[in-house]
Design an enzyme around this catalytic site. Structure first.
Site, PDB file in Angstrom:
ATOM      1  CB  SER A 232       1.808 -27.306 -17.391  1.00 25.77           C
ATOM      2  OG  SER A 232       1.967 -26.872 -18.714  1.00 25.77           O
TER       3      SER A 232
ATOM      4  CB  SER B 289       3.337 -29.038 -20.764  1.00 25.96           C
ATOM      5  OG  SER B 289       4.132 -28.519 -19.876  1.00 25.96           O
TER       6      SER B 289
ATOM      7  CE  LYS C 238      -1.167 -25.884 -20.091  1.00 30.05           C
ATOM      8  NZ  LYS C 238       0.377 -26.266 -20.616  1.00 30.05           N
TER       9      LYS C 238
END
Length: 473
Positions: free
Chosen positions: A125, A149, A50
């Site tokens: 996210s 997330s 990420k």
């Protein structure tokens, strides 16, 4: 890399591919050829990271186009651990600005698309990691979880997503959102893969003193309880007859089911199946749950100061000096309603007049939930990861769903500071177009109880058999 080249224009999940990915792989091949031994337990495994997590020599944007030229000089601690274990850091993945959304909306990358239905969002996210791992652009991925997330995109993308007790995995080199809740973790296509990553990532790091909790966790290990997460997910071969969950008790939190008929039916089928495997399944309630979910939320109290502290430590001309500067420049995706909410908070968390009472409410919330575990002798608590399926991109961008109104159940574990896992349990039919979209069940455990809930997730996975390829052309 070829698959990324063919599919990323459709998914928009990858921000940048490592220029030295092939070179990394060649060095691993050469080491094995020379010694006949693997470099480590993740030798040759291609991993996506990420974009919230710093990677040396690779652009890391934190979801903001204001950081489009930021290239960290060193790896985050967890990235170093992955490299030392033999992993190939393949690519970085999309995320919303400063990780502040349940969706993929980003000023740097716009939106990411769900591989199971391209009209839908993959969740946030850790949006790009969810879409990329689901679409087989990498074998496994790393996400970050503050309010859900990792688990929310895992639910929407048919993956296993693990939120550990904060501090079990180092956050050094990962941008902050709510420092007390933030944690990185694995997003994988199987529980076993998640366990393999945890065996590499969990441990003390002197650059993140939150990881000192691992001393406490280690003290709980006995000769009967292996410190290996992989061992925890390796029970006898699955069979309805051998009742592998005999002696386990699971609490079903029906107040968190929501109103979606398909999700309710899937949860009922799953919990009935766990009972057939020998578990005692009981309905439970958390008193004043809605109050605790609302009042113990820390975004409006802490996020502004926590993000600013992270940026100040970087002192980079390629980053905004503060979140305030990004806000004043009006640089964030327009669908991100959480950014204005965060900016209404105080520059310093302790300046929030309700700061002390929110902390007291959080500890009270913890006692209330642990009391439910104690009274019912629970091994885990179960509920859908989210009360609705993945929303359409149009509904997200046009504001029909917002961060402040979205019915995700992931905030329960996050605001308790407890570990939780989302595991796939099946599919429901989308109302808009009839597409089959994935649904995850969340398994909530007590602090440092990751191994116990991993075992529950493994049994659920073997029973549900919910993993199937996304229908990508």
């Amino acid at each position: 890399m070829d698959r990324i080249g063919r599919l990323n224009s459709t998914l928009n999940a990858i921000t940048v591919v490592a220029k030295d990915a092939i070179e990394q792989a060649q060095k691993l091949d050469e080491a094995f050829k020379k010694t006949g031994k693997l470099v480590g337990p993740l030798h040759g495994i291609p991993i996506v990271i990420k974009d919230q997590i710093e990677t040396a020599g690779m652009v890391t944007t934190f979801g903001s186009k204001l950081a489009a030229n930021f290239v960290p000089r060193e790896d985050a601690h967890l990235v170093k651990l992955l490299r030392d274990a033999g992993a190939v850091i393949l690519a970085k993945t999309t995320m919303p600005d400063w990780a502040a959304a349940w969706f993929s909306t980003s000023s740097a990358t716009e939106v990411t698309f769900n591989p199971y239905d391209l009209s839908r969002d993959p969740g946030g996210s850790s949006s790009g990691t969810g879409a990329a791992v689901a679409a087989n652009l990498a074998l496994v991925g790393i996400g970050g979880d503050t309010g859900g997330s990792i688990r929310l995109p895992s639910s929407f993308c048919n993956l296993v997503g693990v939120r550990v007790t904060p501090g079990r995995i180092s956050r050094h080199g990962m941008s902050a959102l709510v420092t007390t809740q933030d944690t990185p973790g694995p997003m994988t296509r199987s529980v076993e893969d998640a366990a393999r990553l945890l065996d590499v990532l969990v441990g003390f790091d002197e650059k993140d003193n939150y990881t000192s909790v691992n001393v406490i966790a280690q003290s709980l290990v006995t000769p009967e309880r292996s410190p290996s997460f992989l061992t925890a997910v390796a029970p006898p071969p699955f069979s309805w007859n051998n009742r592998p969950l005999e002696g386990k008790t699971f609490g079903v939190l029906r107040a968190a089911f929501g109103a979606h008929k398909g999700i309710i039916a899937l949860m009922n089928t799953t919990t009935e199946g766990l009972a057939r495997l020998g578990a005692q399944v009981v309905d439970v309630e958390i008193p004043d749950l809605d109050h605790y979910k609302t009042y113990t939320s820390s975004y409006g109290t802490r996020s502004r100061s926590d993000i600013n502290e992270f940026l100040a430590a970087r002192k980079s001309p390629d980053l905004p000096e503060t979140l305030d500067a990004a806000y004043e420049a009006k640089v964030w995706h327009p669908a991100l309603d959480l950014i204005p909410h965060i900016m209404q908070g105080p520059p310093n968390a302790v300046d929030d007049g309700a700061f002390a009472s929110r902390l007291l409410a959080q500890t009270e919330f913890q006692r209330v939930v642990v009391s439910v575990f104690a009274k019912q002798k629970l091994d885990a608590m179960l509920y859908p990861t989210c009360q609705v399926p993945a929303p359409t991109t149009r509904d997200v961008v046009e504001g029909r769903w917002t961060c402040l109104t979205f019915p995700t159940n992931t905030v329960i574990a996050s605001q308790l500071l407890f570990p939780a896992i989302s595991v796939p349990v099946g599919f429901v039919e989308a109302e808009e177009n009839g597409a089959e979209v994935p649904v995850g069940m969340e398994i909530l455990g007590l602090p440092y109880g990751e191994a116990k809930i991993l075992a529950v997730a493994a049994a659920t996975e073997r029973m549900a058999q919910a993993r199937k390829l996304p229908p990508l052309k």
